[in-house]
Design an enzyme around this catalytic site. Sequence first.
Site, PDB file in Angstrom:
ATOM      1  N   ARG A 220       0.833  -1.213   0.000  1.00 46.64           N
ATOM      2  CA  ARG A 220       0.000   0.000   0.000  1.00 46.64           C
ATOM      3  C   ARG A 220       0.870   1.267   0.000  1.00 46.64           C
ATOM      4  O   ARG A 220       1.845   1.365   0.727  1.00 46.64           O
ATOM      5  CB  ARG A 220      -0.902  -0.023   1.235  1.00 46.64           C
ATOM      6  CG  ARG A 220      -1.863   1.167   1.353  1.00 46.64           C
ATOM      7  CD  ARG A 220      -1.301   2.264   2.221  1.00 46.64           C
ATOM      8  NE  ARG A 220      -2.264   3.338   2.457  1.00 46.64           N
ATOM      9  CZ  ARG A 220      -1.956   4.517   2.984  1.00 46.64           C
ATOM     10  NH1 ARG A 220      -0.709   4.775   3.321  1.00 46.64           N
ATOM     11  NH2 ARG A 220      -2.867   5.436   3.167  1.00 46.64           N
ATOM     12  N   VAL A 221       0.498   2.219  -0.821  1.00 49.61           N
ATOM     13  CA  VAL A 221       1.152   3.532  -0.831  1.00 49.61           C
ATOM     14  C   VAL A 221       0.069   4.582  -0.627  1.00 49.61           C
ATOM     15  O   VAL A 221      -1.024   4.476  -1.194  1.00 49.61           O
ATOM     16  CB  VAL A 221       1.883   3.768  -2.173  1.00 49.61           C
ATOM     17  CG1 VAL A 221       2.382   5.200  -2.285  1.00 49.61           C
ATOM     18  CG2 VAL A 221       3.045   2.790  -2.322  1.00 49.61           C
ATOM     19  N   GLY A 222       0.357   5.576   0.173  1.00 49.04           N
ATOM     20  CA  GLY A 222      -0.636   6.617   0.455  1.00 49.04           C
ATOM     21  C   GLY A 222      -0.414   7.877  -0.364  1.00 49.04           C
ATOM     22  O   GLY A 222       0.247   7.881  -1.409  1.00 49.04           O
ATOM     23  N   ASP A 223      -0.957   8.946   0.143  1.00 48.15           N
ATOM     24  CA  ASP A 223      -0.904  10.231  -0.564  1.00 48.15           C
ATOM     25  C   ASP A 223       0.442  10.946  -0.435  1.00 48.15           C
ATOM     26  O   ASP A 223       0.823  11.744  -1.296  1.00 48.15           O
ATOM     27  CB  ASP A 223      -1.969  11.175   0.016  1.00 48.15           C
ATOM     28  CG  ASP A 223      -1.695  11.457   1.495  1.00 48.15           C
ATOM     29  OD1 ASP A 223      -1.517  10.477   2.259  1.00 48.15           O
ATOM     30  OD2 ASP A 223      -1.624  12.633   1.895  1.00 48.15           O
ATOM     31  N   GLY A 244      -3.083  12.459   7.358  1.00 48.12           N
ATOM     32  CA  GLY A 244      -4.346  11.768   7.597  1.00 48.12           C
ATOM     33  C   GLY A 244      -4.546  10.616   6.632  1.00 48.12           C
ATOM     34  O   GLY A 244      -3.574  10.099   6.064  1.00 48.12           O
ATOM     35  N   GLY A 246      -4.701   8.790   3.699  1.00 46.78           N
ATOM     36  CA  GLY A 246      -4.199   9.143   2.378  1.00 46.78           C
ATOM     37  C   GLY A 246      -5.149   8.818   1.247  1.00 46.78           C
ATOM     38  O   GLY A 246      -5.170   9.528   0.228  1.00 46.78           O
TER      39      GLY A 246
HETATM   40  C1  SD4 Z   1      -0.835   8.004   4.510  1.00 46.35           C
HETATM   41  N1  SD4 Z   1      -1.195  10.337   4.849  1.00 46.35           N
HETATM   42  O1  SD4 Z   1       0.027   7.180   4.242  1.00 46.35           O
HETATM   43  C2  SD4 Z   1      -0.421   9.210   5.301  1.00 46.35           C
HETATM   44  C3  SD4 Z   1      -0.557   8.877   6.744  1.00 46.35           C
HETATM   45  C4  SD4 Z   1      -0.744  10.032   7.633  1.00 46.35           C
HETATM   46  O2  SD4 Z   1      -1.459  10.909   9.541  1.00 46.35           O
HETATM   47  O3  SD4 Z   1      -0.594  11.164   7.279  1.00 46.35           O
HETATM   48  N2  SD4 Z   1      -1.159   9.828   8.817  1.00 46.35           N
HETATM   49  O4  SD4 Z   1      -2.012   7.860   4.210  1.00 46.35           O
END
Ligand code: SD4
Length: 332
Positions: A220-223, A244, A246
């Site tokens: 998994r990769v987020g934003d 938050g 992502g």
């Molecule tokens: C993500 N935005 O990987 C990141 C995680 C994050 O506060 O910011 N948590 O989705």
Amino acid sequence: MKRRNFIQRTALGSLAVVGGSKALAGSLSSTEPNPKSSMSNSEAMPLVVATWNVPNATEAAYTVLQSGGSALDAVEQGCRVEEANAEGQSVGIGGLPDREGHVTLDACIMNSKGDYGAVVYLQNIKHPISVARKVMEETPHVIMAGSGAEQFAVSQGFPRENLLTEASKKAWQKWLVEAKYKPIINIENHDTIGMLAIDQNGDIAGGCTTSGLAYKMAGRVGDSPIIGSGLFIDNEVGGATATGLGEEVLKTVGSFLIVELMRQGRSPQQACEEAIGRIVKKNPNYKDFQVGYIAVNKKGEVGYYSIHQGFSATCYRKGTNENFASDYFDKS
Ligand code: SD4
């Protein structure tokens, strides 16, 4: 931890000197004057602003800016402080692992010329923000992933290190026993670091670095490393960055949206509120997750907003390092 000059301020502007790390709850409504917005350009520069309560990171960045360094150098140095902090369980070493126990890091960096570099799903390297910068400056590409990114990092002189600390390993093992797959977003305190800086020339750069969602599915990769989502800079307008869940930031291309809204005349605060509003509108279940944004414009005005209480931003300017509790959407 060095907390000299570190002041916590509610969004309404009342001050309290603190030694702890928890942000005060804010209650600034969008109609109330924002104490930061009234600063003129020359008063406001240089400045650095980061997600969450990270005075050591903003101090490192501001030190670079004060000595005439570039916004790009400042955000890199600032992000590195949190990446090296083994106690922080959401960035760099000590980050909480995926379901299989692997710490995988995402980061990106963007300069005032619009150049961008990122690493996704990087393992065993403590400073993904610096690897992202190398991708930007030393390769013809903009994103490198996984083992290729790791090999590239090693070729650039970054040491391989074990990033899974005992504390994070224990937390993961406990989670395995409980065996509930639910994204964990810390809505109260230290989390993904998104950082924006304006240097003495008025140029803007940004960086964003994270270990992503705790106990995410492998791969998994987020934003955070994705241009326009976790971070976007346009040196004619301003910059924005996110923290938050992502998936929701990605689906709304949140940071790009904020910069474009500022281009159309919104203040950083108004733009952050609109971007959060779009997420809330699409998600009846918004109570289950957090998203927070910070933004700056070319004038040095700063905005920040989140879905829920608990988000904060740290801003260092005019020699003062302050943590501002963010206003938030969900007042119920
Ligand atoms: C993500 N935005 O990987 C990141 C995680 C994050 O506060 O910011 N948590 O989705």
